[in-house]
Design a protein around this motif. Structure first.
Motif, PDB file in Angstrom:
ATOM      1  N   ASN A 153       0.871  -1.546  -0.218  1.00  0.00           N
ATOM      2  CA  ASN A 153       0.019   0.203  -0.011  1.00  0.00           C
ATOM      3  C   ASN A 153       0.757   0.869   0.045  1.00  0.00           C
ATOM      4  O   ASN A 153       1.760   1.737   1.060  1.00  0.00           O
ATOM      5  N   TYR A 188      -4.692   6.283  -2.882  1.00  0.00           N
ATOM      6  CA  TYR A 188      -3.848   7.394  -2.505  1.00  0.00           C
ATOM      7  C   TYR A 188      -2.964   8.264  -3.860  1.00  0.00           C
ATOM      8  O   TYR A 188      -1.746   9.154  -3.251  1.00  0.00           O
ATOM      9  N   TYR A 305      -3.607  11.306   5.997  1.00  0.00           N
ATOM     10  CA  TYR A 305      -2.795  11.129   7.985  1.00  0.00           C
ATOM     11  C   TYR A 305      -1.570  11.322   8.281  1.00  0.00           C
ATOM     12  O   TYR A 305      -0.995  11.309   7.420  1.00  0.00           O
TER      13      TYR A 305
HETATM   14  C1  LIG Z   1      -5.438   1.638   2.216  1.00  0.00           C
HETATM   15  C2  LIG Z   1      -6.927   1.805   1.525  1.00  0.00           C
HETATM   16  N1  LIG Z   1      -7.584   1.126   1.314  1.00  0.00           N
HETATM   17  C3  LIG Z   1      -8.610   1.101  -0.059  1.00  0.00           C
HETATM   18  C4  LIG Z   1      -9.885   2.017   0.321  1.00  0.00           C
HETATM   19  C5  LIG Z   1     -10.956   1.702   0.365  1.00  0.00           C
HETATM   20  O1  LIG Z   1     -11.097   2.076  -0.888  1.00  0.00           O
HETATM   21  P1  LIG Z   1     -12.459   2.674  -1.420  1.00  0.00           P
HETATM   22  O2  LIG Z   1     -13.748   3.919  -1.104  1.00  0.00           O
HETATM   23  O3  LIG Z   1     -12.791   2.597  -3.461  1.00  0.00           O
HETATM   24  O4  LIG Z   1     -13.373   1.154  -1.503  1.00  0.00           O
HETATM   25  C6  LIG Z   1      -9.152   2.348   1.396  1.00  0.00           C
HETATM   26  C7  LIG Z   1     -10.148   3.376   2.536  1.00  0.00           C
HETATM   27  O5  LIG Z   1     -10.102   4.166   3.729  1.00  0.00           O
HETATM   28  C8  LIG Z   1      -7.740   2.170   1.887  1.00  0.00           C
HETATM   29  O6  LIG Z   1      -7.890   3.201   3.752  1.00  0.00           O
END
Ligand SMILES: Cc1ncc(COP(=O)(O)O)c(C=O)c1O
Length: 382
Positions: A153, A188, A305
Motif C-alpha cells: 500500500n 492514495y 493521515y
Molecule cells: C488503503 C485503503 N485501501 C482501500 C480503501 C477503500 O477504498 P474505496 O472507497 O475505493 O472502497 C481505503 C479506504 O479507506 C483505504 O484506506
C-alpha cells in the motif's frame, strides 16, 4: 470509534472528527454533472461486468502515464477499491495459502484475506521515531513456503509513507525470487505531497505479469459514496475477477462509471486544488501536534493521515485505544487508535486531516488538554 463519534455528534456534541478517512469536500461539479447527465441519458441499466469500455480505456491510459503497460482489457471496474481487494485475493489464493499484509496497515487486507480462506501473516514496517518505512529484510524474513500474495500500500494508510525506487526494486526482486503475486493498493496515489513522479511496482520489468494494481476514485476525487474503483491485472486473471463482479454486484452502476470517466478525462484542477488543501492542513496539523508535549509527529508524504506517536500522553497503563476513547468522551475529539492497524500501531493515533484548518487547530487544543490531564493523573497514579 467512528460509530461512537457519529453517535455523539448526532446527540449534539461538538465532535472534531479526525477519525474518518474520507475527504470532507464535495465531488467536483463537472464529475457530478457527468453522473447526472448519464442518468438523464438513460445510463440506468446493467452494463458489462468488467466495466464500460470508455472507462476501462481511460483507466488503462492513466496507468500507462504511470509507466504500467496496460490495455483496457486488463482493467476490471468495481464498486470501490475495497471489493477489488477481495476479488483479487479470492482469485489468487487457495485455502491455506498465506497473504502478507503490513503492520501497521489498513485492516481491510487481513479481513479480505481471511474471507478468501488464506492465512494472514503480518510484515512489520520499520519505525524511526514517529516515521515508518518498509523494512525489506523483515519482509523477506516473513515469506514462507505457502506465501502466495504480498499486499503493498503506497502511499500508505495509516502511516502516509510512500515507497521509494530502491524499495520497489527490492520488492520486485523478492516477488520474482519467491514467485509471489503482488496486490498493490495505490488508492492514495493522487494524494502525494512529494515531487517524485508516480511509479507503481507494476511498472518494473516483469512485474505487470504478477501484480494487481488496485485503485479508485474515493480519495483523489472525493467520491467515497459513489463506490467506484478498479483493478489492473494480467489478462489471465481478468475472467476470474470479472466472474466475481458478475456474481456479486453484476456491475458497478453505469451512471457512476460515466462520472468516473469524467473524473479521469476531464480537468484535474479540482483534484489538484484538493490535494494542495490537504497539504496545507497536513502542515497545520503537524505543526500543531509538534507543540503538544508528549506527541511526536512527522509530515506524511502521502494520503491524509498523520500517524502520531502519543506514548507521552498515555496515563500509567493506558493503551492508545483507551486514550482515543478518553479523548472522544472527555474532549470530543475523534481519532483512531494506532492498535486498530496492527500491533506496531500501539502508542500511536491516526489523525485524518479531512477537516478545516480551524477545526484542526481546535482538535490540537483539545488533544493538548487531554494530554495534560493524562500526564497529571498519570503522575498521581504513579
Ligand atoms: C488503503 C485503503 N485501501 C482501500 C480503501 C477503500 O477504498 P474505496 O472507497 O475505493 O472502497 C481505503 C479506504 O479507506 C483505504 O484506506
Amino acid at each position: 470509534m467512528v460509530a461512537e463519534a457519529r453517535r455523539r455528534a448526532a446527540e449534539g456534541h461538538d465532535v472534531v472528527r479526525l477519525d474518518i478517512g474520507e475527504p470532507d469536500l464535495p465531488t467536483p461539479a463537472h464529475i457530478v454533472e457527468a453522473g447526472v447527465a448519464a442518468l438523464r441519458a438513460g445510463a440506468t441499466r446493467y452494463v458489462a461486468p468488467a466495466g464500460i469500455p470508455p472507462l476501462r480505456a481511460a483507466i488503462a491510459d492513466v496507468q500507462r502515464t504511470r509507466g504500467v503497460a496496460a490495455t483496457a482489457e486488463q482493467v476490471v471496474v468495481t464498486s470501490g477499491a475495497k471489493p477489488m481487494l477481495l476479488y483479487a485475493l479470492l482469485a489468487l489464493v487457495q485455502r491455506g495459502d498465506e497473504v502478507l499484509v503490513p503492520d501497521p496497515g489498513y485492516p481491510g487486507y487481513a479481513a479480505a484475506a481471511r474471507i478468501a480462506g488464506a492465512r494472514v501473516r503480518h510484515y512489520p514496517l520499520a519505525r524511526d521515531g514517529a516515521q515508518f518505512r518498509l523494512d525489506v529484510d523483515a519482509l523477506r524474513a516473513a515469506v514462507r513456503e505457502r506465501t502466495r500474495v504480498l499486499v503493498l500500500n503506497t502511499p500508505q494508510n495509516p502511516t502516509g509513507c510512500v515507497l521509494d525506487d530502491h524499495e520497489r526494486l527490492a520488492i520486485a526482486e523478492l516477488a520474482e525470487e519467491r514467485d509471489l503475486w503482488v496486490v498493490s493498493d495505490e488508492i492514495y496515489d493522487g494524494l502525494r505531497y512529494d515531487d517524485r513522479a508516480a511509479s507503481s511496482v507494476a511498472a518494473l520489468p516483469g512485474m505487470a505479469a504478477r501484480t494487481v494494481v488496485v485503485d479508485g476514485f474515493s480519495k483523489t476525487y472525493a467520491m467515497t459514496g459513489w463506490r467506484l474503483g478498479y483493478g489492473v491485472m494480467p489478462s489471465s486473471l481478468v475472467p476470474a475477477v470479472t466472474a466475481l463482479v458478475n456474481e456479486s454486484t453484476t456491475c458497478a452502476p453505469a451512471f457512476v462509471q460515466h462520472a468516473g470517466l469524467a473524473a479521469l478525462t476531464g480537468p484535474q484542477d479540482d483534484a489538484i486544488a484538493m490535494r494542495e488543501l490537504f497539504r496545507a492542513r497536513r502542515d497545520a496539523l503537524v505543526a500543531g501536534l509538534r507543540g503538544v508535549a508528549g506527541v511526536r509527529a512527522e509530515a506524511p508524504d502521502g494520503a491524509f493521515y498523520v500517524f502520531a506517536d502519543v506514548a507521552g500522553l498515555l496515563r500509567a497503563g493506558e493503551t492508545c485505544v483507551a486514550l482515543a476513547d478518553r479523548l472522544l468522551r472527555e474532549h470530543d475529539v475523534a481519532c483512531i487508535p494506532g492498535a486498530a492497524y496492527g500491533r506496531r500501531g500501539e502508542g500511536m493515533l491516526r489523525l485524518a486531516f479531512t477537516t478545516s484548518e480551524e477545526r484542526i487547530r481546535e482538535a490540537v487544543t483539545r488533544i493538548r488538554a487531554g494530554g495534560q490531564e493524562g500526564t497529571k493523573r498519570g503522575q498521581e497514579i504513579r
